[in-house]
Design a protein around this motif. Structure first.
Motif, short mmCIF file in Angstrom:
data_model
loop_
_atom_site.label_atom_id
_atom_site.label_comp_id
_atom_site.label_asym_id
_atom_site.label_seq_id
_atom_site.Cartn_x
_atom_site.Cartn_y
_atom_site.Cartn_z
N VAL A 3 29.34 20.33 47.89
CA VAL A 3 27.99 21.01 48.43
C VAL A 3 27.39 20.18 49.47
O VAL A 3 27.46 18.93 49.19
CB VAL A 3 27.06 21.04 47.33
CG1 VAL A 3 25.64 21.71 47.79
CG2 VAL A 3 27.48 22.22 46.35
N ALA A 7 23.79 24.28 52.51
CA ALA A 7 23.89 25.03 51.54
C ALA A 7 22.50 25.69 50.82
O ALA A 7 21.55 25.00 51.01
CB ALA A 7 24.61 24.47 50.35
N THR A 10 20.39 27.56 45.87
CA THR A 10 21.01 28.34 44.60
C THR A 10 22.24 27.33 44.17
O THR A 10 22.78 27.57 43.14
CB THR A 10 21.14 29.73 44.76
OG1 THR A 10 21.91 29.93 45.91
CG2 THR A 10 20.12 30.52 44.53
N GLU A 11 22.71 26.60 45.08
CA GLU A 11 23.87 25.74 44.73
C GLU A 11 23.24 24.67 43.97
O GLU A 11 24.19 23.69 43.29
CB GLU A 11 24.43 25.23 46.27
CG GLU A 11 25.06 26.21 46.84
CD GLU A 11 26.34 26.59 46.06
OE1 GLU A 11 26.92 25.84 45.52
OE2 GLU A 11 26.56 28.05 46.25
N LEU A 12 21.92 24.18 43.80
CA LEU A 12 21.63 23.21 42.99
C LEU A 12 21.38 23.51 41.52
O LEU A 12 21.21 24.56 41.17
CB LEU A 12 20.27 22.75 43.49
CG LEU A 12 20.01 22.24 44.78
CD1 LEU A 12 18.43 21.85 45.16
CD2 LEU A 12 20.79 20.90 45.06
N THR A 13 21.62 22.57 40.76
CA THR A 13 21.76 22.82 39.38
C THR A 13 20.18 23.40 38.90
O THR A 13 19.36 22.65 39.17
CB THR A 13 22.11 21.48 38.35
OG1 THR A 13 23.23 21.11 38.92
CG2 THR A 13 21.91 21.61 36.94
N ARG A 30 17.11 26.12 52.24
CA ARG A 30 18.34 25.41 51.99
C ARG A 30 18.20 23.82 51.53
O ARG A 30 16.96 23.46 51.34
CB ARG A 30 18.92 25.17 53.64
CG ARG A 30 19.27 26.28 54.55
CD ARG A 30 19.86 25.97 55.77
NE ARG A 30 18.93 25.13 56.26
CZ ARG A 30 19.10 24.15 57.39
NH1 ARG A 30 20.51 24.00 57.91
NH2 ARG A 30 18.09 23.27 57.96
N ILE A 31 19.19 23.41 50.89
CA ILE A 31 18.78 22.19 50.36
C ILE A 31 18.14 21.07 51.39
O ILE A 31 17.54 20.23 50.79
CB ILE A 31 20.23 21.39 49.97
CG1 ILE A 31 20.77 22.32 48.67
CG2 ILE A 31 20.17 20.14 49.32
CD1 ILE A 31 22.33 21.92 48.30
#
Length: 231
Positions: A3, A7, A10-13, A30-31
Motif C-alpha cells: 500500500v 491509496a 479504505t486500504e487502512l485497517t 487518500r492515505i
C-alpha cells in the motif's frame, strides 16, 4: 502489492465505507491526506502526575489502585471509582457505562487515566477520563511522544484518528512523499526533509516547543508551508 500513500483510506485497517464517508467531511480521501491533517493541539501523556499533586483544571495522566467502585443515584446513575497511589486519592466519575465496564474496576486493580481534574463533592475527580486497566505487574501506559488532538468530525474519535495516522506514518516510512523543495534550498534554510517534518508534527517528542509549533513558527511547519506553496 504494498500500500502506498496514494491509496484510498479504505486500504487502512479498520476503514470501511461508513468511516471513509465520515473522513471525507474532513477532506480526507487518500492515505496521504492524513499526513497533512495537522493536530490542533497536543496533550502531555509522557509523565505521571501524583494524585497528591493534582490541581483543578489540569489535564494529566495519573495511575492508581482501585479502592472502591460503586453505583450511586444522584438525579442520574453514576459509577464512582476511587483510586489511590499513596500520595492521595481521586474519583473517576462515569455517567454512561456498561456492566462489563463496571466489572473491570475491582478493588486492588491498577488503572491509568487521562482527563481533566475538577473539584468534586469529596475531593478531586475526573469525569469520563480515558483509562486503561493494567494487568498484574504491568507498568502504567506512558506515551513516548506528545499526544496529538486532531480536527474532529462526528463519529470519529481521537483514538481512531491517531490509529489511522499511525498507519499512515508507517506507510510513509516505506513510501516517502515526493520532495518538491530543491535540496539546496532545504539545506540553505536548515529545514528538515518532508517526511521528517511530517512525523515530528504528528508525534513530537516530550520536550518539543509546543508554543512554537502552535504559533506556526517551528522549522517543521515552515517546511510544510514551502511544500504547499510549490504544490
Amino acid at each position: 502489492m504494498a500500500v502506498n500513500l496514494a491509496a484510498p483510506l479504505t486500504e487502512l485497517t479498520g476503514v470501511g465505507p461508513a468511516l471513509a464517508t465520515k473522513l471525507e467531511r474532513l477532506g480526507l480521501y487518500r492515505i496521504e491526506d492524513l499526513l497533512f491533517l495537522l493536530p490542533l493541539r497536543y496533550e502531555d501523556r509522557t509523565q505521571l502526575v501524583k494524585l497528591g499533586a493534582l490541581q483543578i483544571g489540569q489535564r494529566c495522566l495519573v495511575t492508581g489502585e482501585v479502592q472502591l467502585a460503586e453505583t450511586v443515584y444522584r438525579g442520574r446513575r453514576n459509577l464512582l471509582v476511587r483510586i489511590a497511589d499513596g500520595t492521595g486519592q481521586a474519583t473517576l466519575r462515569f455517567f454512561h457505562f456498561s456492566r462489563q465496564q463496571q466489572a473491570q474496576f475491582k478493588p486492588g486493580v491498577n488503572v491509568t487515566c487521562f482527563g481533566e481534574v475538577r473539584k468534586g463533592p469529596v475531593g478531586f475527580e475526573m469525569v469520563h477520563p480515558e483509562y486503561r486497566v493494567l494487568r498484574q505487574d504491568q507498568d502504567p501506559a506512558i506515551n513516548e511522544t506528545l499526544t496529538a488532538i486532531y480536527p474532529a468530525t462526528e463519529g470519529v474519535q481521537q483514538g481512531r484518528m491517531r490509529n489511522l495516522t499511525d498507519q499512515a506514518l508507517r506507510i510513509m516510512r516505506e513510501s516517502p512523499p515526493q520532495e518538491l523543495l530543491p535540496a539546496d534550498v532545504t539545506t540553505g534554510l536548515e529545514l528538515p526533509e518532508l517526511a521528517e517534518a511530517i512525523h515530528y508534527l504528528h508525534r513530537p517528542p516530550a520536550d518539543a516547543d509546543v508554543e512554537k509549533i502552535l504559533a506556526g513558527k517551528h522549522a517543521c511547519q515552515v517546511r510544510l508551508a514551502f511544500e504547499e506553496l510549490l504544490a
